[in-house]
Design a protein around this motif. Structure first.
Motif, PDB file in Angstrom:
ATOM      1  N   GLN A  25       0.857  -1.281   0.166  1.00 47.90           N
ATOM      2  CA  GLN A  25      -0.130  -0.077   0.074  1.00 47.90           C
ATOM      3  C   GLN A  25       0.826   1.298   0.033  1.00 47.90           C
ATOM      4  O   GLN A  25       1.501   1.448   1.121  1.00 47.90           O
ATOM      5  CB  GLN A  25      -0.761  -0.165   1.314  1.00 47.90           C
ATOM      6  N   ASN A  28       1.946   7.811  -0.492  1.00 52.61           N
ATOM      7  CA  ASN A  28       2.456   8.824  -1.617  1.00 52.61           C
ATOM      8  C   ASN A  28       2.301  10.142  -0.861  1.00 52.61           C
ATOM      9  O   ASN A  28       1.253  10.811  -0.717  1.00 52.61           O
ATOM     10  CB  ASN A  28       1.258   8.918  -2.939  1.00 52.61           C
ATOM     11  N   THR A  31       1.162  13.474  -3.116  1.00 53.82           N
ATOM     12  CA  THR A  31      -0.270  13.773  -3.021  1.00 53.82           C
ATOM     13  C   THR A  31      -1.392  13.378  -1.992  1.00 53.82           C
ATOM     14  O   THR A  31      -2.402  13.508  -2.147  1.00 53.82           O
ATOM     15  CB  THR A  31      -0.842  12.853  -4.326  1.00 53.82           C
ATOM     16  N   GLU A  33      -2.076  10.515  -0.558  1.00 54.50           N
ATOM     17  CA  GLU A  33      -2.979   9.357  -0.962  1.00 54.50           C
ATOM     18  C   GLU A  33      -2.238   8.177  -0.515  1.00 54.50           C
ATOM     19  O   GLU A  33      -0.866   7.924  -0.309  1.00 54.50           O
ATOM     20  CB  GLU A  33      -3.052   9.375  -2.446  1.00 54.50           C
ATOM     21  N   ILE A  34      -3.092   7.061  -0.250  1.00 55.48           N
ATOM     22  CA  ILE A  34      -2.601   5.636  -0.025  1.00 55.48           C
ATOM     23  C   ILE A  34      -3.474   4.792  -0.921  1.00 55.48           C
ATOM     24  O   ILE A  34      -4.571   4.865  -0.882  1.00 55.48           O
ATOM     25  CB  ILE A  34      -2.962   5.318   1.262  1.00 55.48           C
ATOM     26  N   TYR A  35      -2.483   3.946  -1.680  1.00 51.76           N
ATOM     27  CA  TYR A  35      -3.426   3.054  -2.692  1.00 51.76           C
ATOM     28  C   TYR A  35      -2.415   2.119  -3.130  1.00 51.76           C
ATOM     29  O   TYR A  35      -1.222   1.957  -2.844  1.00 51.76           O
ATOM     30  CB  TYR A  35      -3.755   4.025  -4.005  1.00 51.76           C
ATOM     31  N   PRO A  36      -2.834   0.694  -3.684  1.00 47.60           N
ATOM     32  CA  PRO A  36      -2.158  -0.114  -3.964  1.00 47.60           C
ATOM     33  C   PRO A  36      -1.111  -0.111  -5.106  1.00 47.60           C
ATOM     34  O   PRO A  36      -1.629   0.652  -6.137  1.00 47.60           O
ATOM     35  CB  PRO A  36      -2.970  -1.202  -4.319  1.00 47.60           C
ATOM     36  N   ALA A  37       0.066  -0.383  -5.045  1.00 42.57           N
ATOM     37  CA  ALA A  37       1.074  -0.188  -5.859  1.00 42.57           C
ATOM     38  C   ALA A  37       2.160  -1.143  -5.950  1.00 42.57           C
ATOM     39  O   ALA A  37       2.348  -1.773  -4.758  1.00 42.57           O
ATOM     40  CB  ALA A  37       1.668   1.260  -5.926  1.00 42.57           C
ATOM     41  N   ASP A  50       3.950   1.752  -9.986  1.00 42.74           N
ATOM     42  CA  ASP A  50       2.574   1.456 -10.876  1.00 42.74           C
ATOM     43  C   ASP A  50       1.739   0.143 -10.377  1.00 42.74           C
ATOM     44  O   ASP A  50       2.084  -0.372  -9.303  1.00 42.74           O
ATOM     45  CB  ASP A  50       2.804   1.099 -12.362  1.00 42.74           C
ATOM     46  N   GLU A  51       0.577   0.277 -10.714  1.00 40.01           N
ATOM     47  CA  GLU A  51      -0.444  -0.676 -10.309  1.00 40.01           C
ATOM     48  C   GLU A  51       0.091  -2.134 -10.534  1.00 40.01           C
ATOM     49  O   GLU A  51      -0.068  -3.217  -9.930  1.00 40.01           O
ATOM     50  CB  GLU A  51      -1.624  -0.593 -11.157  1.00 40.01           C
ATOM     51  N   TYR A  70       2.095  -0.936   4.555  1.00 38.98           N
ATOM     52  CA  TYR A  70       2.328   0.434   3.983  1.00 38.98           C
ATOM     53  C   TYR A  70       3.701   0.473   3.497  1.00 38.98           C
ATOM     54  O   TYR A  70       4.736  -0.008   4.140  1.00 38.98           O
ATOM     55  CB  TYR A  70       1.751   1.384   4.969  1.00 38.98           C
TER      56      TYR A  70
END
Length: 587
Positions: A25, A28, A31, A33-37, A50-51, A70
């Protein structure tokens, strides 16, 4: 050129990555943000975030499963005197990198005071062999003391002009406000050279508000790590400074400073970062390092992602190194932390310099004789530690340097008896003698003054590590013990010592430049605890008597100090006579 081309090709997936992290996770910090990568790493650089980075995987690519953890950028300590930890660079890296600190901003000024610029290549070489990165700022001048105390090498503007041309110099280190206030021309030349070289100036301006702050900012100082309260921090941020919250072993400012963020609706946080400045091996072992600071900020009410920004991208941008570190993004150094829970912020594992940090470095460092044999003071006697006055018997009023915590010293006047022309130090009145002895073999200076706030009842303690000049400092209530302590340090090649009745209660060896240990972090922790226990035996109730004592020569700390030149008024920037009045006994 070939390496550069390879990096660009690796960014396109045309050269397989050395390592790929999956199932993470991404935090970022750019920005918020927290997202899968997934993250691809080639050599020591991040080449893709990237994804899906399947195109970057080759037959030799190492795959790391983050298991939903994370992914946080490696953290940056925005201002630290590593030498004050008494750990070698290797030991310091071993201690802090597992806690998520992968980069530090430092001037190595404590080393410079002893070994000069000519000795620094040995230190740089050692750092390069560790998992830690250094972004070096050349000190604006040395020494920092006003009036100038004695050190091994003085840096002036002519030297800075050449240093600022070097690629490994990232800025001007710790420009103190007093030199700007006094319009010191040598300092002002350095400011102009920095401006011409487009190198940032890093400052030191405790308690600067209003006109004093405005005047200071006109010199071009960009960063400051010395805010004593949250209003001061807020004013500095509002006036365009990048402000660093200090949480050191002796100055716990975070709780107060963080109020500028938690109690203010303005977007102050994005202009604030963290530093530890002066930290002991014991605190690192028991509390952690920047992971501890981030945890404190979160507990104080700062959102986890905001606290992480403060420890990463904010610091990188403040020091203009965000093209290299501070976030997980292509072309940044591969410094990545794996964190299970952002609220608890405990570091599970660390990637630094593109490799998983698995075990402590065991590289042996062979320092030159110049570094290992730096203590050159002549033998001292008890006579060097008695304060004589013209009257045979009577009474004097002396001005003592009263310690009010580590970074504030105030004036305290005390009446003492005189017998046989000697001022009688009185532990019952909480008065001790303090002396700084020039220890580089340059001029043999010896100072003598009075201090209070330590509650010393007997004995003496001494250290050859004492910023900013790292001369030999000794404090005590017994002249014989003071001489014995000082002579023992000279004979043993440097260190810290506590003595009573001319017997050693505790000794911490510091053979590297007289300021740093060869021992492991674990060994230094035990030695620090032994020194503290011994100081307690002398009666001192100060939180860390030895550490606090070593700061007495710093003239940038209000209001009083002492160097090898003598007791110093840090407000008027001049030496003072500690004997205020002498009254002869009537016969």
């Amino acid at each position: 050129m070939n390496d550069f081309k390879n990096l660009i090709q690796a960014g396109a997936g045309e050269i397989p990555a050395d390592m790929v992290i999956k199932n993470g996770q991404l935090v970022n910090v750019s920005t918020a943000e927290i997202y899968p990568a997934q993250v691809a790493i080639y050599k020591n650089k991040i080449v893709a975030v990237d994804e899906d980075v399947a195109d970057y995987i080759g037959p030799e690519t190492k795959i790391i499963d983050a298991k939903g953890k994370y992914l946080v950028p490696g953290m940056i300590d925005g201002h630290i005197h590593v030498e004050c930890s008494k750990l070698s660079m290797t030991s310091f890296a071993n201690a802090v990198v597992p806690h998520g600190t992968t980069s530090i901003i430092s001037g190595l000024d404590e080393y410079i005071s002893v070994i000069g610029l000519k000795g620094l290549p040995e230190i740089f070489k050692e750092i390069d062999q560790t998992d830690l990165k250094l972004f070096w700022g050349a000190p604006f001048k040395t020494p920092y003391t006003i009036p100038q105390s004695t050190i091994a090498e003085n840096i002036d503007s002519d030297m800075q002009k050449e240093l600022l041309k070097q690629a490994n110099v990232y800025g001007v280190w710790e420009t103190v406000r007093e030199d700007i206030q006094e319009l010191d021309e040598d300092t002002l030349k350095t400011m102009l050279y920095a401006k011409a070289a487009h190198k940032p100036v890093w400052g030191c301006s405790p308690m600067a508000r209003g006109k004093k702050l405005n005047q200071y900012l006109m010199s071009g100082v960009r960063v400051d790590h010395e805010s004593y309260d949250h209003q001061e921090l807020l004013e500095k941020a509002r006036k365009g400074m990048n402000v660093v919250v200090r949480e050191s072993s002796v100055t716990h400012f975070l709780e107060e400073n963080i109020r500028a963020i938690t109690e203010n609706t303005a977007n102050v946080a994005r202009h604030v970062s963290f530093c530890t400045d002066d930290v002991t091996a014991t605190d690192i072992a028991e509390l952690g390092h920047l992971d501890h600071v981030v945890s404190l900020a979160i507990k104080a009410g700062v959102a986890p992602i905001t606290a992480i920004q403060m420890a990463t991208i904010n610091s990188a941008e403040a020091y203009r190194i965000d093209d290299q570190v501070g976030m997980i993004a292509p072309n940044r150094d591969a410094d990545i932390l794996f964190v299970e829970d952002l609220n608890q912020f405990e570091i599970d594992s660390v990637i630094s310099k593109g490799k998983v940090v698995e075990e402590k470095a065991t590289t042996e460092v062979n320092y030159s004789p110049e570094i290992m044999h730096s203590v050159k003071a002549e033998k001292l006697s008890a006579a060097d530690f008695v304060y004589k006055v013209p009257v045979e018997n009577g009474e004097v009023t002396v001005e003592t340097i009263k310690s009010v915590g580590p970074f504030v010293r105030k004036r305290r006047d005390v009446e003492l008896a005189v017998k046989d022309h000697i001022i009688q130090v009185d532990p019952a009145k909480d008065v001790a003698l303090v002396s700084v002895i020039e220890r580089f073999g340059i001029n043999g200076n010896k100072s003598l003054g009075f201090t209070s706030g330590w509650n010393l009842q007997e004995g003496a303690m001494a250290s050859t590590a004492a910023p900013d000049d790292n001369n030999l400092i000794v404090m005590g209530v017994n002249a014989d013990d003071m001489a014995f302590a000082a002579n023992e340090l000279v004979a043993r090649g440097g260190g810290q010592i506590v003595v009573k009745n001319q017997q050693v209660l505790s000794f911490l060896p510091l053979p590297i430049a007289g300021i740093v240990s060869e021992a492991s972090p674990e060994e230094v922790v035990q030695q620090e605890k032994s020194i503290l226990k011994a100081a307690r035996e002398l009666g001192s109730k100060v939180a860390d008597p030895m550490f606090y004592m070593t700061f007495l020569p710093i003239t940038a700390i209000p209001d009083l100090a002492i160097t090898d030149l003598g007791p110093t008024d840090c407000i008027d920037l001049k030496l003072f006579d500690p004997v205020l009045s002498v009254r002869e006994e009537l016969k």
